[in-house]
Design a protein around this motif. Structure first.
Motif, mmCIF file in Angstrom:
data_model
loop_
_atom_site.group_PDB
_atom_site.id
_atom_site.type_symbol
_atom_site.label_atom_id
_atom_site.label_comp_id
_atom_site.label_asym_id
_atom_site.label_seq_id
_atom_site.Cartn_x
_atom_site.Cartn_y
_atom_site.Cartn_z
ATOM 1 N N SER A 119 0.951 -1.151 0.031
ATOM 2 C CA SER A 119 0.164 -0.103 -0.081
ATOM 3 C C SER A 119 0.879 1.175 -0.068
ATOM 4 O O SER A 119 0.649 2.327 -0.871
ATOM 5 N N GLN A 124 2.062 1.768 -3.303
ATOM 6 C CA GLN A 124 1.397 2.320 -4.237
ATOM 7 C C GLN A 124 1.006 3.814 -4.125
ATOM 8 O O GLN A 124 0.891 4.409 -5.091
ATOM 9 N N ALA A 125 0.877 4.145 -2.703
ATOM 10 C CA ALA A 125 0.396 5.314 -2.539
ATOM 11 C C ALA A 125 1.483 6.496 -3.164
ATOM 12 O O ALA A 125 1.351 7.701 -3.442
ATOM 13 N N ARG A 178 -4.541 2.847 -8.099
ATOM 14 C CA ARG A 178 -4.782 2.238 -6.831
ATOM 15 C C ARG A 178 -5.450 0.778 -7.143
ATOM 16 O O ARG A 178 -5.970 0.583 -7.778
ATOM 17 N N GLN A 224 -7.528 -0.373 -2.007
ATOM 18 C CA GLN A 224 -7.287 0.953 -1.905
ATOM 19 C C GLN A 224 -8.394 1.859 -2.288
ATOM 20 O O GLN A 224 -8.290 3.248 -1.979
ATOM 21 N N LEU A 225 -9.352 1.426 -2.881
ATOM 22 C CA LEU A 225 -10.050 2.412 -3.417
ATOM 23 C C LEU A 225 -11.324 2.659 -2.415
ATOM 24 O O LEU A 225 -11.536 1.906 -1.773
ATOM 25 N N ASP A 233 -8.604 1.819 -11.583
ATOM 26 C CA ASP A 233 -8.686 3.254 -11.255
ATOM 27 C C ASP A 233 -8.886 4.060 -12.419
ATOM 28 O O ASP A 233 -8.282 4.908 -12.501
#
Lengths: 430, 613
Positions: B57, B60-61, B67, B71-72, B445
């Motif tokens: 995570s 990814q951020a 995402r 994480q959505l 995304d």
């Protein structure tokens, strides 16, 4: 005698020294006078030039003013007049200043703006090439460069406009908003659509009230057929009360119909109905499409029929009715309608598809296959046409591409289009 | 504001062909490819695997990656069940707890993650109630990057909405295959339904050993040669010899590649779309008397390559041999007209089902058939990618369809969504089939269409002429957002209505209990004697109050799934009824005086010949 000789010897030596000094002084004075004569002459000449031609600084200011007025003038003749004045001013300035960057740049801009005027000669063309080749962008003032870039852009000289914008964009000087405003337009015409979107985004952030970035982005999305993008842009244009809001809303409804967001499309349609009923009356096919989307096929068909009574060559109406007729299994009538549509628009692939389907449903399988094969060929050709038209759009002097497009339209059998591009090729060649 | 004159000019000159780009590009792919040889994702196969999700995570951020689904943002459904809701979600209380693993969270943005899985309703123990098999999906890990399987699960239905996980005791634990589709068919005619599972790199055929266990017979039946990307197997007796043959739907020629980078419409790395890859040729297997299968693909007249995601079979040209409709992703669909020799004639374009109503290629997924307008002919419905309508085609004659999406109000209602599993069945007991669609994007995304999407319910009104969306009446489940894939419909509690099972990407499967009570009904289960034993392809009709309602028996439909093969009719009153069965063998029989609110087994040859009436 001796004494006189002795006395006489001393004063003689002194006199000689004095004389020598005087001689040298005279030489120096003579030299200085002689040397100052050309400088003085030159200064006097310069003063004379200034008296005769005017102050270069003032001339440059005047040229800037003329160019600004030329760019603000929509009348081509008047624009050329302003440009001609600026040109004269800068030619004069060059006489006074020699080949300095600012007058060279402004002279190039002035000549460019006169490019489409009848008085623009071949010599002017060569001059333009010569002058502009001597310009070094980093040595120019940012405002002058922007002015010149605008002149290049407005006269369709995209490569020079791009050259100027390239410097303006990469150097953090001047009014960034104004630079972006022009850069968006230049890059659109160059076909650099990704750049248009990126710059429009920055411009929209810098100047939230500006309509240009949204308009340019809308054009890119239209070109790429991205309805979501178009919808966002049209909504932004409407929020900012930009020009022609009703036309924008009309486009918004069209795209909402394409997206299938029925309720939104209906809502915007009703607003338009109140705001500009005449515009809707001129575009009744839009309501027919909306009704069709809403599943009101019969009503949609009736409306399309009405459109056809006033606009017998409305292809969209013909195709919409044909779709309905096909669903009603009225194949002969479908075929007749679609043949009409294809005669008007020989590359309407939807019409071709429905025609093939009508033949297939009518049991004429071979004919259906033939039509389908033709549709596929047209689709392939349209891909190439799309590419070529993009290429032609980004180069106003590309004669060969225009000829190629004309030939392809001729092959398809769309004579009007073929003639249009032949004409475009002739114009580009001038 | 000063108008950009040249912009206008360009647009005007281009306007005549603007549509073409969209037409030619066909279905929108998940993301656009970009040239890259160095992955930005630290979780690539050439580097170490992520240690845990939190590490992933944080990566990814801070990266240019889309995402991941976890994480959505997602809103929790708060709505309470209302009395007039059509469905209640009961999976958890029924003991059906399983989530298909898509491998999305492995973080490699591989196309394999997007396809998803399905479920099959199978009465494996022949106790009269439907059990449920759900595929497991898989993971994508390792160096070099490889696909691994996650075992599916079989839930035994003990009645009264109580299910037990019997995967292990029935010998169905298998994680060799990254799985997608599953279908049910009694290939060896022993009276016990067998299970077929398709996936990336292979297929598995499980023979049902009299409800006591399943045996993997893939090798001995010679199905072990299916090493490509297999999506679903459709059981169908192609040559009408009484033995079920297999049509194997395949997707594309692909293998995992951590370095393959594609950007979505936000410029973020996302799952690559299928257009980057060549399709593969589907396969046809001829049943050799229930012992093995002979690959007859080469002679079958299949198109050289296609990107199949949906398949359904029926006799669309009324010649007595089953035809096959194949729904493709970003490619025209095929309609294979069958023959005794198992040599197909592909007629998709001429039949009118290869393209959308305006002639565009679609990204098609789930498929269903039903008689939507009461003309006793099987109409075709399939779901499509975003910006495309789902497609409804009415059969009007032998292999001849007309588009009906627009005329029935189904245009525009789903263009925001990417449709997958779908069922066309009567959920409100008026005998007019309604439509359920589960939606969910393949890319994680995108700006234009989100990953999690709402399911949709359309009510057949005015005898198949209108299908207004009534999702708001569907129940609390319909207020949620999911990435749905497989769907199957069947009467899980045998109360005379059709329930739904929906398989999601990485979320627990949903079981929707039908809340619309059905006071009067009759159900038939067909057993072929001369025909294939499952009577796949049989046409079943009932006449009620001057109307005839028709169903077809199928064992692979929707998306990667198999619905209840029993046929259910609603009755206007508690009355005995007659049912006419057109068997695949060609014989037509009437079964009379079927008592209401019962399931009747109709055996071929035991009815009254319709021709003698």
């Amino acid at each position: 005698m001796n004494s006189s000789k002795g006395w006489g010897d001393k004063p003689q030596q002194n006199d000689l020294d004095q004389l020598e000094k005087k001689r040298w002084r005279r030489i120096w004075i003579t030299f200085a006078v002689l040397a100052s004569l050309p400088i003085g002459g030159y200064l006097l000449y310069g003063l004379g030039l200034k008296l005769v031609y005017g102050n270069p600084h003032t001339l440059i200011q005047q040229a800037r003013q003329e160019l600004t007025e030329a760019l603000a003038d929509d009348d081509l003749a008047s624009q050329a007049e302003h440009a001609a004045i600026a040109e004269d001013l800068m030619r004069t300035t060059l006489k006074v200043t020699g080949n300095q960057q600012t007058p060279l740049l402004l002279l190039s801009a002035a000549l460019t703006l006169r490019k489409h005027d009848d008085s623009f000669t071949e010599e002017n063309y060569h001059e333009l090439t010569d002058f502009s080749s001597q310009i070094s962008a980093p040595k120019c003032e940012t405002d002058d460069l922007l002015l010149a870039a605008e002149a290049f852009f407005h006269s369709g000289d995209l490569s020079r406009a791009d050259w100027a914008m390239g410097h303006l964009l990469t150097h953090d000087e001047g009014d960034r908003t104004a630079i972006l405003h022009l850069a968006v337009q230049v890059h659109f015409d160059l076909g650099s659509e990704d750049n248009v979107l990126t710059m429009s985004k920055e411009l929209a952030e810098r100047d939230p009230k500006d309509c240009m970035p949204w308009m340019a982005s809308a054009f890119v999305y239209e070109n790429r057929q991205i309805p979501e993008g178009m919808v966002d842009c049209y909504r932004a244009l409407l929020e900012r009360n930009c020009e022609e809001p009703d036309e924008t809303r009309l486009k918004l409804v069209e795209q909402l119909i394409i997206l299938g967001t029925t309720a939104d499309a209906r809502k915007e349609f009703e607003i338009l109905k109140l705001d500009d009923p005449q515009l809707l009356a001129d575009n009744r096919i839009l309501e027919a499409k909306l009704l069709s989307l809403e599943g009101e096929s019969e009503e949609a068909s009736k409306l399309a029929e009405e459109v056809l009574t006033k606009q017998p060559r409305n292809v969209e109406a013909l195709v919409l009715i044909s779709g309905q007729l096909l669903a009603q299994q009225q194949y002969q009538q479908t075929i007749e309608n679609l043949q009409k549509a294809i005669k008007i628009d020989p590359v309407h692939t939807h019409a071709h598809y429905l025609l093939g389907q009508a033949y297939a449903r009518d049991g004429q399988k071979e004919k259906a296959k033939e039509i389908e094969a033709k549709r596929i060929a047209i689709l392939d050709m349209l891909v190439e046409l799309h590419r070529l038209e993009g290429k032609a759009g980004s180069d106003s002097q590309d004669v060969e591409t225009r000829k190629q497009i004309a030939e392809m339209y001729e092959m398809i059998g769309w004579d009007e289009k073929a003639e249009y591009w032949r004409q475009a090729a002739r114009i580009a060649g001038r | 504001m000063k108008s950009p004159t040249y912009l206008h000019n360009n647009i005007q000159t281009h306007c005549c062909i603007l549509l073409i780009a969209a037409v030619v590009s066909g279905c929108n792919s998940g993301s656009t490819p970009v040239n890259s040889t160095s992955p930005t994702n630290q979780n690539s196969g050439t580097t170490t695997e992520p240690e845990n999700d939190s590490d992933l995570s944080s990566d990814q951020a801070t990266s240019n990656n889309a995402r991941l689904p976890s994480q959505l943002p997602r809103e929790t459904v708060q709505r309470e069940l209302r009395d007039d809701d059509w469905f209640e979600e009961v999976a958890k209380q029924a003991g059906i707890q399983h989530a298909y693993r898509s491998a999305a969270e492995d973080g490699f943005y591989q196309l394999l993650e997007s396809v998803g899985g399905g479920c099959s309703m199978i009465d494996y123990d022949q106790d009269g109630d439907l059990d449920l098999y759900v595929v497991g999906g898989g993971s994508i890990t390792g160096s070099p990057l490889q696909a691994h399987g996650v075992s599916g699960k079989l839930f035994r239905n003990d009645g009264n909405w109580s299910f037990q996980d019997v995967t292990e005791e029935l010998n169905l634990v298998d994680s060799t295959l990254f799985t997608h589709g599953c279908s049910v068919g009694d290939y060896n005619r022993d009276g016990w339904p067998d299970l077929f599972v398709a996936g990336y790199g292979g297929v598995i055929l499980y023979r049902n050993e009299q409800g006591k266990k399943f045996t993997n017979v893939t090798q001995e039946t010679k199905l072990d040669s299916c090493k490509g990307w297999n999506v679903q197997g459709a059981w169908v007796d192609l040559d009408q010899d009484g033995w079920l043959d297999l049509y194997l739907l395949t997707y594309i020629d692909w293998k995992p590649d951590p370095n393959r980078m594609c950007k979505n419409d936000q410029g973020l790395r996302d799952v690559c779309g299928p257009t980057l890859f060549e399709g593969t040729q589907d396969r046809v297997f001829h049943n050799q008397g229930g012992t093995s299968f002979n690959d007859v693909s080469a002679q079958a007249g299949l198109v050289p390559s296609n990107r199949g995601l949906g398949v359904i079979t029926a006799d669309f040209n009324s010649d007595g041999f089953p035809d096959i409709f194949v729904a493709n992703d970003v490619q025209e669909n095929q309609l294979y007209l069958g023959s005794k020799e198992i040599v197909f004639q592909e007629e998709g374009v001429i039949a009118g089902v290869a393209f959308s109503a305006d002639g565009s290629r679609e990204g098609s997924m789930g498929v269903a058939l039903a008689d939507i307008n009461g003309d006793a002919m099987p109409d075709l419905w399939y779901t499509n990618y975003s910006n495309q309508d789902n497609s409804l085609y009415q059969l009007i004659g032998p292999a001849s369809f007309i588009p009906a999406t627009g005329t029935t109000g189904l245009a525009g209602v789903s263009r925001e969504w990417v449709g997958f599993g779908t069922v066309v069945a009567d959920f409100d007991h008026d005998n007019w089939p309604d439509i359920f669609v589960t939606n969910g994007h393949v890319a994680y995304d995108r700006r234009d269409s989100p990953y999690y999407q709402p399911p949709q319910l359309f009510h057949n009104q005015k005898q198949g002429t209108r299908f207004p969306e009534i999702s708001s009446q569907g129940g609390p489940y319909f207020d949620g957002l999911y990435s749905g894939r497989g769907v199957a419909a069947g009467d899980l509690d045998n109360d005379g209505d059709l329930d739904l099972v929906i398989v999601h990407q990485d979320d627990p499967i949903a079981v929707l209990k039908n809340q619309n009570s059905n006071p009067h009904w009759v159900r038939v289960q067909l057993t072929g004697t001369k025909s294939n034993i499952d009577a796949i392809g049989a046409k079943v009709a009932i006449s009620l109050e001057d109307r005839t309602f028709t169903h077809w028996v199928n064992e692979s439909d929707s998306y990667n799934s198999t619905s209840d093969r029993r046929v259910l009719f609603s009755l206007p009153a508690a009355q005995n009824s007659d049912v006419t069965v057109s068997w695949p063998s060609g014989s037509i029989e009437v079964f009379s005086n079927l008592t209401p609110n019962n399931t009747h087994e109709l055996v071929e040859g035991m009815g009254r010949q319709a021709s003698t009436e």
